[in-house]
Design a protein around this motif. Structure first.
Motif, PDB file in Angstrom:
ATOM      1  N   UNK A  47       0.809  -1.225   0.000  1.00  0.00           N
ATOM      2  CA  UNK A  47       0.000   0.000   0.000  1.00  0.00           C
ATOM      3  C   UNK A  47       0.841   1.273   0.000  1.00  0.00           C
ATOM      4  N   UNK A  48       2.101   1.160  -0.424  1.00  0.00           N
ATOM      5  CA  UNK A  48       2.953   2.337  -0.592  1.00  0.00           C
ATOM      6  C   UNK A  48       3.235   2.541  -2.071  1.00  0.00           C
ATOM      7  N   UNK A  49       2.959   3.751  -2.554  1.00  0.00           N
ATOM      8  CA  UNK A  49       3.283   4.131  -3.926  1.00  0.00           C
ATOM      9  C   UNK A  49       4.462   5.087  -3.886  1.00  0.00           C
ATOM     10  N   UNK A  50       5.500   4.797  -4.646  1.00  0.00           N
ATOM     11  CA  UNK A  50       6.630   5.707  -4.752  1.00  0.00           C
ATOM     12  C   UNK A  50       6.317   6.788  -5.786  1.00  0.00           C
ATOM     13  N   UNK A  51       6.775   7.991  -5.516  1.00  0.00           N
ATOM     14  CA  UNK A  51       6.528   9.089  -6.446  1.00  0.00           C
ATOM     15  C   UNK A  51       7.731  10.015  -6.462  1.00  0.00           C
ATOM     16  N   UNK A  52       8.046  10.524  -7.631  1.00  0.00           N
ATOM     17  CA  UNK A  52       9.095  11.525  -7.735  1.00  0.00           C
ATOM     18  C   UNK A  52       8.514  12.875  -7.346  1.00  0.00           C
ATOM     19  N   UNK A  53       9.167  13.542  -6.385  1.00  0.00           N
ATOM     20  CA  UNK A  53       8.724  14.864  -5.959  1.00  0.00           C
ATOM     21  C   UNK A  53       9.926  15.621  -5.426  1.00  0.00           C
ATOM     22  N   UNK A  54      10.214  16.729  -6.059  1.00  0.00           N
ATOM     23  CA  UNK A  54      11.242  17.664  -5.600  1.00  0.00           C
ATOM     24  C   UNK A  54      10.509  18.924  -5.174  1.00  0.00           C
ATOM     25  N   UNK A  55      10.615  19.295  -3.908  1.00  0.00           N
ATOM     26  CA  UNK A  55       9.832  20.423  -3.405  1.00  0.00           C
ATOM     27  C   UNK A  55      10.201  21.735  -4.078  1.00  0.00           C
ATOM     28  N   UNK A  56      11.338  21.763  -4.791  1.00  0.00           N
ATOM     29  CA  UNK A  56      11.724  22.959  -5.529  1.00  0.00           C
ATOM     30  C   UNK A  56      11.234  22.934  -6.979  1.00  0.00           C
ATOM     31  N   UNK A  57      10.515  21.888  -7.348  1.00  0.00           N
ATOM     32  CA  UNK A  57      10.037  21.722  -8.722  1.00  0.00           C
ATOM     33  C   UNK A  57       8.520  21.543  -8.719  1.00  0.00           C
ATOM     34  N   UNK A  58       7.750  22.616  -8.897  1.00  0.00           N
ATOM     35  CA  UNK A  58       6.287  22.522  -8.823  1.00  0.00           C
ATOM     36  C   UNK A  58       5.678  21.491  -9.763  1.00  0.00           C
ATOM     37  N   UNK A  59       6.314  21.245 -10.914  1.00  0.00           N
ATOM     38  CA  UNK A  59       5.761  20.262 -11.853  1.00  0.00           C
ATOM     39  C   UNK A  59       5.759  18.863 -11.240  1.00  0.00           C
ATOM     40  N   UNK A  60       6.819  18.512 -10.506  1.00  0.00           N
ATOM     41  CA  UNK A  60       6.864  17.184  -9.887  1.00  0.00           C
ATOM     42  C   UNK A  60       5.868  17.085  -8.732  1.00  0.00           C
ATOM     43  N   UNK A  61       5.622  18.198  -8.048  1.00  0.00           N
ATOM     44  CA  UNK A  61       4.631  18.195  -6.969  1.00  0.00           C
ATOM     45  C   UNK A  61       3.244  17.934  -7.542  1.00  0.00           C
TER      46      UNK A  61
END
Length: 275
Positions: A47-61
């Motif tokens: 029940x864990x999904x990995x996701x790419x997210x860089x808090x400095x990159x709004x597109x990845x958020x």
């Protein structure tokens, strides 16, 4: 239905421990990080999904939020955990390093909140949990920039909590003391060397001697902090701050109970300065 939490900075430390803890309680977890392709452990939990997210990159958020909603139907809690500590005397820290400290610890948090608020407003429900620090309530020598970022986070979080409460959106702050993770090791790697500013050397040695002695106290584990975060997410209250600081409880108590100048004198004496 199971609830869903989005966690930033889930590749290590408190973030990873929180991902495991929430998943163990039956929650869906969006465990986000800058390089999910390198994560081997969390991806094995159903029940864990990995996701790419860089808090400095709004597109990845935006992408991580959209993918999480598509898979799980909704996001109930945002845990802003990503952050780092810039150590060293202020004068020795380059402007670019100071900008990076605020880009991650403050503006990055704002980026993720701005991105998820339309979803929370539409549902008239949601909870934002921001991981701050004891350094967000009192500051220490050679940690002025890290403290400045956490002071900013605390002020933003408290003000935001008043704005969002009428919309049934909660805001909570987690304030750990020292935690037995690699956070401080990674921060020490970013320590701003004096760069020839030898005037600071003698006092820096004194300050770090005191900080080192404080570090000998019992530190919280990442799992203990994760349990407090889970409690904050599920206790059904509007409590704003949660303190987990067995190593620095005396500093919290002094900051809370002493008149302002008495507190300042207490800290000066503690760090070998004239009161």
């Amino acid at each position: 239905m199971s609830q869903t939490i989005l966690i930033t900075g889930a590749s290590s430390g408190i973030g990873k421990a929180a991902a495991h803890h929430f998943a163990a309680q039956g929650w869906n977890v969006i465990a986000s990080m800058r390089q999910p392709e390198k994560e081997q452990e969390l991806g094995q939990v159903p029940n864990i999904r990995l996701a790419r997210l860089d808090v400095q990159d709004p597109a990845t958020i935006a992408s991580a939020i959209a993918a999480g909603i598509e898979q799980f139907g909704a996001i109930d809690v945002l845990l802003n955990n990503a952050g780092f500590g810039q150590y060293g005397a202020f004068e020795a820290i380059a402007p670019a390093q100071i900008q990076a400290q605020f880009d991650v610890n403050v503006f990055g948090v704002m980026n993720t909140i701005r991105a998820i608020l339309p979803h929370f407003r539409q549902r008239r429900a949601g909870l934002i949990i921001n991981v701050s620090s004891g350094i967000g309530r009192f500051t220490l020598p050679m940690l002025s920039m890290y403290a400045a970022s956490k002071f900013a986070l605390e002020g933003f979080s408290e003000g935001l909590s008043y704005e969002l409460l009428p919309l049934n959106i909660g805001v909570k702050i987690i304030e750990p003391g020292g935690v037995a993770t690699d956070f401080h090791e990674r921060s020490n790697e970013l320590f701003a060397a004096s760069g020839g500013l030898t005037d600071y050397d003698a006092y820096a040695a004194t300050a770090f001697g005191v900080l080192g002695a404080m570090g000998q106290a019992r530190l919280s584990t990442a799992e203990e902090v994760a349990a407090v975060i889970y409690g904050a997410a599920t206790d059904g209250t509007n409590t704003l701050r949660y303190v987990i600081a067995p190593d620095i409880q005396a500093l919290f108590d002094a900051r809370t109970n002493l008149p302002d100048q008495e507190y300042v004198n207490f800290m000066r004496k503690k760090f070998g300065l004239e009161a």
